[in-house]
Motif scaffolding. Structure first.
Motif, short mmCIF file in Angstrom:
data_model
loop_
_atom_site.label_atom_id
_atom_site.label_comp_id
_atom_site.label_asym_id
_atom_site.label_seq_id
_atom_site.Cartn_x
_atom_site.Cartn_y
_atom_site.Cartn_z
N TRP A 121 0.86 -1.07 -0.07
CA TRP A 121 0.00 -0.02 -0.06
C TRP A 121 0.92 1.33 0.10
O TRP A 121 0.52 2.10 -0.55
N SER A 122 1.86 1.16 0.74
CA SER A 122 2.84 2.51 0.80
C SER A 122 3.30 2.69 -0.62
O SER A 122 3.56 3.83 -0.85
N LEU A 123 3.79 1.87 -1.38
CA LEU A 123 4.34 1.93 -2.54
C LEU A 123 3.08 2.55 -3.53
O LEU A 123 3.33 3.21 -4.17
N LEU A 124 2.09 1.78 -3.20
CA LEU A 124 0.82 2.36 -4.12
C LEU A 124 0.48 3.72 -3.93
O LEU A 124 0.15 4.53 -4.78
N GLU A 125 0.40 4.09 -2.63
CA GLU A 125 0.13 5.65 -2.07
C GLU A 125 0.91 6.42 -2.82
O GLU A 125 0.61 7.35 -3.30
N LEU A 193 -6.57 -12.16 0.09
CA LEU A 193 -7.54 -11.58 0.97
C LEU A 193 -6.49 -10.98 2.06
O LEU A 193 -6.66 -9.98 2.46
N CYS A 194 -5.43 -11.90 2.41
CA CYS A 194 -4.66 -11.49 3.51
C CYS A 194 -3.80 -10.27 3.19
O CYS A 194 -3.56 -9.31 3.97
N VAL A 195 -3.19 -10.31 1.86
CA VAL A 195 -2.62 -8.88 1.36
C VAL A 195 -3.42 -7.79 1.36
O VAL A 195 -3.10 -6.62 1.61
N PHE A 196 -4.62 -8.19 0.83
CA PHE A 196 -5.52 -6.98 0.68
C PHE A 196 -6.07 -6.31 1.98
O PHE A 196 -5.77 -5.05 2.07
N VAL A 197 -6.26 -7.24 3.13
CA VAL A 197 -6.58 -6.43 4.31
C VAL A 197 -5.46 -5.64 4.97
O VAL A 197 -5.72 -4.67 5.64
N GLY A 198 -4.16 -5.99 4.70
CA GLY A 198 -2.94 -5.50 5.24
C GLY A 198 -2.96 -4.17 4.53
O GLY A 198 -2.66 -3.21 4.91
N GLY A 199 -3.22 -4.14 2.85
CA GLY A 199 -3.22 -3.05 2.23
C GLY A 199 -4.18 -2.14 2.75
O GLY A 199 -4.33 -0.90 2.87
N LEU A 200 -5.57 -2.66 3.10
CA LEU A 200 -6.57 -1.57 3.45
C LEU A 200 -6.41 -1.16 4.77
O LEU A 200 -6.72 0.19 5.22
N CYS A 201 -5.69 -1.80 5.71
CA CYS A 201 -5.20 -1.03 7.04
C CYS A 201 -4.36 -0.17 6.81
O CYS A 201 -4.21 1.07 7.45
N GLY A 202 -3.42 -0.46 5.70
CA GLY A 202 -2.23 0.83 5.36
C GLY A 202 -3.08 1.86 4.90
O GLY A 202 -2.65 3.11 5.20
N TYR A 203 -4.14 1.76 4.27
CA TYR A 203 -4.72 2.71 3.52
C TYR A 203 -5.35 4.00 4.78
O TYR A 203 -5.38 4.95 4.88
N VAL A 204 -6.16 3.16 5.82
CA VAL A 204 -6.86 3.82 6.81
C VAL A 204 -5.91 4.57 7.65
O VAL A 204 -6.03 5.75 7.96
#
Length: 267
Positions: A121-125, A193-204
């Motif tokens: 997520w940090s990279l995507l951000e 799903l595991c990767v996704f939920v980590g990314g979602l937490c990163g977004y929040v």
């Protein structure tokens, strides 16, 4: 003519201030042409209205705590689903190619996969902020200028509009759903799903930090104080660098770090 959708017959006449602040800005900015890039990076301290429709205007705004209230329960629930699914022992890497050499993914791996999602997520951000939010739309393209202002230009024009500092849940859910679909295509269902939920937490965390960097008062010398100073520099002096918000990490390899000298001068 009232500035609205583009017309091929009647030009839009903008006032001396370039836009009419008494009317929604979204359909006006496309007419600024070559003046848009300079105008959008001259911040004002006033609220912005984007749409004529009260309903669309409502959907384009949100308070910071709404993001936390909407997405935190989703993160907690999907974390539980991910962990319990891994605990069943049926998740394996490369099983679609070979069963003999496929790698089991144990439940104990969940925290590490979760952290991987946060890093991604940090990279995507960084990439979204730099290459999408800070694209320079062609001066002749009304629609790309309008899109840029909708996505991010309005935030640079009015950086202290508190109702526009975090991503509203309705449009956010569309973007989040898209990235979930991409991960489902690339990875086994539970692993994705595991990767996704980590990314979602990163977004929040990112959205909460972004709001705090604008309105919080971190103690001098702390990590958040440095990030706040860094983000202020991005808004007011270095709009073409300093794209990291929750971390400066990706500004280093991509060579977009705001020079340290600019901070030392102020100290």
């Amino acid at each position: 003519m009232v500035c609205g959708l583009p017309s091929t017959t009647t030009p839009c006449v903008l006032p001396q201030d370039l836009v009419d602040w008494q009317k929604p800005l979204l359909w006006q900015v496309g007419y600024l042409g070559e003046k848009y890039d300079e105008w959008v990076h001259q911040p004002v301290d006033r609220p912005i209205r984007l749409f004529h429709s009260d309903f669309l205007e409502f959907l384009s705004k949100t308070a910071w705590y709404v993001v936390f209230m909407v997405w935190t329960p989703v993160v907690l629930y999907l974390s539980w689903v991910s962990y319990t699914s891994l605990a069943q022992g049926n998740t394996r890497l490369f099983s679609s190619f070979t069963t003999e050499y496929s790698i089991p993914v144990h439940k104990y791996y969940f925290p590490f996969i979760f952290l991987l999602g946060m890093v991604l997520w940090s990279l995507l951000e960084y990439l979204i902020h730099r290459f999408v939010f800070h694209m320079k739309p062609p001066a002749s393209n009304y629609y790309l200028i309008t899109l840029h202002f909708l996505l991010h230009g309005q935030h640079h024009k009015s950086p202290f509009d508190s109702s526009r500092l975090v991503f509203p849940p309705v449009p956010a859910s569309l973007v989040i759903g898209f990235f979930y679909g991409v991960l489902r295509l690339l990875l086994p269902e539970v692993l994705g799903l595991c990767v996704f939920v980590g990314g979602l937490c990163g977004y929040v965390i990112y959205d909460m930090m972004h709001y705090y960097l604008h309105y919080g008062s971190p103690k001098k010398g702390t990590y958040l104080y440095g990030l706040k100073a860094y983000h202020v520099k991005h808004h007011f002096e270095h709009q073409k660098s300093g794209f990291g918000i929750s971390t400066r990490f990706w500004d280093y390899p991509f060579r977009t770090l705001i020079p340290e000298e600019t901070f030392k001068k102020e100290d």
